[in-house]
Enzyme design. Structure first.
Site, PDB file in Angstrom:
ATOM      1  N   ASP A  53       0.972  -1.012  -0.228  1.00 18.53           N
ATOM      2  CA  ASP A  53       0.026  -0.144  -0.036  1.00 18.53           C
ATOM      3  C   ASP A  53       0.792   1.287   0.011  1.00 18.53           C
ATOM      4  OD1 ASP A  53      -2.382  -1.521   0.049  1.00 18.53           O
ATOM      5  OD2 ASP A  53      -2.508  -1.521   2.173  1.00 18.53           O
TER       6      ASP A  53
ATOM      7  N   TYR B 296       7.148  -9.801   7.244  1.00 18.36           N
ATOM      8  CA  TYR B 296       6.648  -8.339   7.366  1.00 18.36           C
ATOM      9  C   TYR B 296       7.108  -7.909   8.518  1.00 18.36           C
ATOM     10  CZ  TYR B 296       3.574  -7.948   3.226  1.00 18.36           C
ATOM     11  OH  TYR B 296       3.213  -7.670   2.003  1.00 18.36           O
TER      12      TYR B 296
END
Length: 288
Positions: free
Chosen positions: A56, A109
């Site tokens: 994003d 992540y």
């Protein structure tokens, strides 16, 4: 034609995400533009240009992956010299013709929390998330399957003391971040950032562990929980791994990207010092 996979590092601050969008600056658009400019690719379909993940807007990366085929031998630093400083290629690997970077063995992540949180409560929450669950409540999109497996979650508090010793004294009042590293084969859209909202809510006592269990085991036809996503700028796609593929990191490229990060950190340090000085001056003015 040779097929090559490239590992990409980028600072997401000035990008509108990874995926191409009309009239917006994205990581994918920059990569395609410069690969075309240097004659590595022409037609995207013929070059079989593929990506591993669509981060994003605001999300950073040290390990996103693209692949393509080209008649030209890939020279990492030739491409990096053309690319802007906030996006650089860090590693490469030769891959088979059918390779699709989307199908990874492992993704890592990292989310950074800048709050004074109870580490033990965060770890208790992490233990619940480990394993296979229905993550329907942790994504915005309706997908065919929302079952995902979290292989591991590692949590540690980062000590800023080393940075104080390396020439960043103005960071002395900055709260040491907490690193939350999450490992899994694949993730849903917004999944990690929604998970982090739950982690924080548990750590501050806003949510108990039984509620977390219920979120991960939704009943059939139950309405989706409204979990607000955490900020994108504190998320980093650290790495993507594939079975049988070993990426070769380019020492010069990694050092160059590290140098660019240090330069930008120095600029942030100066901005911090200016604001710190203005705050102190306002306090002094108030005392006059």
């Amino acid at each position: 034609m040779k097929r090559t996979a490239l590992k990409i590092g980028y600072i997401g601050t000035n990008f509108h995400g990874f995926q191409r969008q009309p009239d917006l600056r994205t990581v994918e658009e920059e990569l395609i533009y410069h690969l075309r400019k240097l004659n590595y690719i022409d037609d995207l379909k013929k070059s079989r240009f593929r990506i591993a993940g669509r981060t994003d807007a605001g999300v950073h990366s040290l390990g996103n992956v693209i692949s393509f085929q080209s008649e030209k031998d890939v020279r990492i630093n030739e491409i990096n010299n053309s690319l802007p400083d906030d996006i650089q290629i860090l590693a490469s690997a030769p891959v088979r013709y059918a390779f699709k970077p989307r199908y990874a063995q492992m993704r890592q992540y990292r989310y950074m929390l800048f709050q004074d949180l109870d580490i033990d409560k965060l770890k208790e929450c992490a233990d619940i998330f480990k394993g296979t669950h229905d993550f329907t409540n942790f994504t915005k999109r309706f997908q065919k399957t929302t079952t995902r497996t979290i292989d591991d979650i590692k949590i540690k508090k980062f000590d800023l003391e080393d940075y104080h010793k390396k020439g960043f004294p103005n960071l002395h009042d900055t709260l040491s971040p907490i690193f939350v590293d999450i490992y899994g084969e694949s993730f849903l859209w917004n999944m990690v950032r929604k998970m982090m909202r739950v982690f924080v809510d548990v750590a501050i006592g806003k949510m108990d562990l039984d509620e977390v269990e219920r979120l991960l085991n939704p009943e059939e036809n139950e309405s989706r929980a409204n979990i607000k996503v955490m900020e994108a700028e504190y998320l980093i796609l650290m790495n993507i791994q594939y079975d049988g593929i070993k990426f070769r990191y380019d020492d010069y490229a990694c050092e160059r990207f590290k140098r660019d990060l240090v330069d930008s950190l120095s600029d942030l340090q100066k901005r911090y010092a200016i604001r710190e000085s203005m705050i102190k001056s306002l306090q002094d003015l108030h005392e006059w």
